[in-house]
Design an enzyme around this catalytic site. Structure first.
Site, PDB file in Angstrom:
ATOM      1  N   ARG A 253     -51.514 -22.802 -37.541  1.00 30.38           N
ATOM      2  CA  ARG A 253     -50.932 -22.973 -36.198  1.00 30.38           C
ATOM      3  C   ARG A 253     -50.992 -21.659 -35.411  1.00 30.38           C
ATOM      4  O   ARG A 253     -51.177 -21.667 -34.193  1.00 30.38           O
ATOM      5  CB  ARG A 253     -49.503 -23.494 -36.309  1.00 30.38           C
TER       6      ARG A 253
ATOM      7  N   HIS B  46     -50.097 -32.097 -38.250  1.00 31.09           N
ATOM      8  CA  HIS B  46     -48.802 -32.581 -38.707  1.00 31.09           C
ATOM      9  C   HIS B  46     -48.818 -32.624 -40.221  1.00 31.09           C
ATOM     10  O   HIS B  46     -49.861 -32.880 -40.834  1.00 31.09           O
ATOM     11  CB  HIS B  46     -48.577 -33.990 -38.142  1.00 31.09           C
TER      12      HIS B  46
HETATM   13  P1  CMP Z   1     -45.408 -32.490 -36.047  1.00 31.71           P
HETATM   14  O1  CMP Z   1     -45.516 -31.780 -37.351  1.00 31.71           O
HETATM   15  O2  CMP Z   1     -46.481 -33.352 -35.589  1.00 31.71           O
HETATM   16  O3  CMP Z   1     -44.058 -33.350 -36.126  1.00 31.71           O
HETATM   17  C1  CMP Z   1     -43.323 -33.685 -34.997  1.00 31.71           C
HETATM   18  C2  CMP Z   1     -43.814 -33.009 -33.780  1.00 31.71           C
HETATM   19  O4  CMP Z   1     -42.893 -32.934 -32.723  1.00 31.71           O
HETATM   20  C3  CMP Z   1     -44.090 -31.558 -34.110  1.00 31.71           C
HETATM   21  O5  CMP Z   1     -45.182 -31.405 -34.937  1.00 31.71           O
HETATM   22  C4  CMP Z   1     -44.248 -30.986 -32.728  1.00 31.71           C
HETATM   23  O6  CMP Z   1     -45.558 -31.212 -32.202  1.00 31.71           O
HETATM   24  C5  CMP Z   1     -43.248 -31.798 -31.937  1.00 31.71           C
HETATM   25  N1  CMP Z   1     -42.025 -30.996 -31.675  1.00 31.71           N
HETATM   26  C6  CMP Z   1     -41.048 -30.726 -32.534  1.00 31.71           C
HETATM   27  N2  CMP Z   1     -40.111 -29.948 -31.941  1.00 31.71           N
HETATM   28  C7  CMP Z   1     -40.531 -29.732 -30.675  1.00 31.71           C
HETATM   29  C8  CMP Z   1     -40.005 -29.035 -29.568  1.00 31.71           C
HETATM   30  N3  CMP Z   1     -38.848 -28.397 -29.649  1.00 31.71           N
HETATM   31  N4  CMP Z   1     -40.706 -29.031 -28.438  1.00 31.71           N
HETATM   32  C9  CMP Z   1     -41.867 -29.694 -28.341  1.00 31.71           C
HETATM   33  N5  CMP Z   1     -42.400 -30.384 -29.375  1.00 31.71           N
HETATM   34  C10 CMP Z   1     -41.758 -30.397 -30.517  1.00 31.71           C
END
Ligand code: CMP
Length: 410
Positions: free
Chosen positions: A216, A229
């Site tokens: 990331r 993810h």
């Molecule tokens: P992911 O691992 O795909 O799981 C849930 C997703 O929600 C995460 O990655 C982020 O892309 C998104 N996400 C989680 N917290 C936030 C936040 N505070 N602001 C924006 N996106 C978020």
């Protein structure tokens, strides 16, 4: 448990109690229950498989007929790290599915930490899939299933249902549907936490500060566009894997094959098991080719024979090519572009990697091939066969162009 199994348990338990630290010595043998699909008899045959790590030898015992099937024999094909339930190993060209541990010792030593998890590569980072795969393999995880899919809005909303009430939900769904994603099933020791560590902190800005080596930090932009993810628990992993790779074959989201202006590239099983898939896809993307679809398959022997039929009686390696193609999972790529068949064939290089290394040292086969059979990739010979070969592999269901060519989906 039959007598043989009990004997193995006792033998191995003796070894355990003899030594206080299991990791200080090389145990005498590991035991598994394995299945092999015998295509001639159309039967699943069961064996006890014993592996002796000290000299890398294997022994097989036919469970039904109660007799030794393979006397203890050395092989280069089996390694301790490949031995866990759910994985496949190849013993003298037979693909064996490891369906259970043969004794408590083996289960304790090799099975306790193995997990599966979902890795989802988000649309912004699909072009980085080669590099991400390389990091996955370097973390001692293996890819056991894989598919490029394009999610609809409602599928993405279902997948992220737990975030429905969050302010970022709509943006998250919008970004996930902005292009294809690549779903992977990863397997390995503590796969759930290892993959999350490879990903790094959710927000790419935070990742930059706290873990600059994580993916990331390297490829992410913010919290939404954060490369990928990873399931956050064992239970979530099971649910999320079912979403992309349902137990009922053919029910998951379809792959993204377009089947026009394309050619077919198959990353062969030897290259997958050597962990070369990331490097190969990275070379393909860096050379400017577009990977428009991707899926992992296990090919049955009869299907491999048919797929390579044009080479039968033409190249002496035909039979070995068939054996290689069905010796483990392979990754099928659709390479898209107006001149893709010819340009990609040139990029693959001469079929013999030795010749390729002399004449075209920067081609895929020169870089990653071992010999004429284990030459890293198959690519379509004739431009008009590109869509046909991709279709053979990637269209599952009643509209198959060549239904016989399919093995089991991965
Ligand atoms: P992911 O691992 O795909 O799981 C849930 C997703 O929600 C995460 O990655 C982020 O892309 C998104 N996400 C989680 N917290 C936030 C936040 N505070 N602001 C924006 N996106 C978020």
């Amino acid at each position: 448990m039959n007598n043989i199994m009990i004997l193995i348990c006792i033998k191995n338990m003796d070894l355990c109690s003899d030594k206080s630290n299991l990791f200080k010595y090389n145990p005498e043998r590991f035991a598994f229950l394995a299945e092999w699909y015998d295509p001639v008899a159309a039967l699943l045959r069961r064996y006890q498989l014993f592996f002796y790590p000290r000299d890398g030898s294997v022994e097989m015992y036919d469970v039904k007929n109660q007799r030794v099937f393979l006397r203890r024999t050395k092989t280069e094909d089996v390694h301790t790290e490949d031995l866990f339930v759910g994985n496949k190993v190849h013993v003298f060209s037979r693909q064996l599915n490891l369906i259970d541990y043969g004794d408590q010792f083996t289960a304790n030593k090799l099975g306790s930490k193995k997990e599966r998890t979902l890795a989802l590569i988000k649309p912004d980072s699909v072009t980085k899939i080669g590099d991400v795969l390389e990091k996955i393999y370097r973390s001692n995880l293996i890819v056991t299933k894989g598919k490029m899919v394009k999610l609809s809005g409602s599928q993405a909303a279902d997948f992220y249902a737990e975030h429905q009430s969050k302010a970022f939900f709509n943006n998250l769904v919008q970004s996930l549907t902005s292009g294809p994603v690549v779903a992977l099933e990863l397997m390995g020791d503590e796969a759930v936490s290892v993959w999350r560590r490879v990903l790094g902190p959710t927000d790419a800005a935070q990742a930059h500060k706290e873990a600059p080596q994580c993916v990331r930090a390297q490829y992410g932009a913010d919290a939404i566009h954060n490369v990928g993810h990873g399931s956050d628990s064992f239970v979530a992993a099971a649910r999320e894997l079912e979403f992309f790779f349902p137990s009922t074959i053919g029910h998951g989201p379809p792959n993204t094959a377009v089947l026009t202006d394309c050619t077919c590239c198959i990353i062969k099983p030897h290259a997958i098991s050597e962990g070369l898939a990331g490097k190969i896809i990275d070379s393909i993307s860096s050379a400017g080719f577009e990977v428009s679809a991707l899926q992992m398959f296990n090919v049955e022997r009869a299907n491999a024979e048919e797929f390579f039929e044009v080479y039968k009686g033409v190249v002496p390696e035909y039979s070995d090519m068939v054996t290689e193609l069905c010796s483990g999972p392979c990754l099928v790529l659709e390479i898209h572009g107006a001149n893709a068949p010819q340009a990609f064939r040139e990029f693959c290089g001469p079929a013999d990697p030795e010749i390729a290394r002399h004449l075209r040292p920067s081609t895929l086969r020169a870089l990653h091939g071992k010999d004429k059979v284990k030459n890293a990739v198959h690519c379509t010979d004739l431009p008009e066969d590109g869509a046909l070969e991709v279709g053979s592999y990637t269209l599952l269901g009643p509209s198959l162009l060549c239904p016989l060519l399919f093995g089991s989906e991965h």
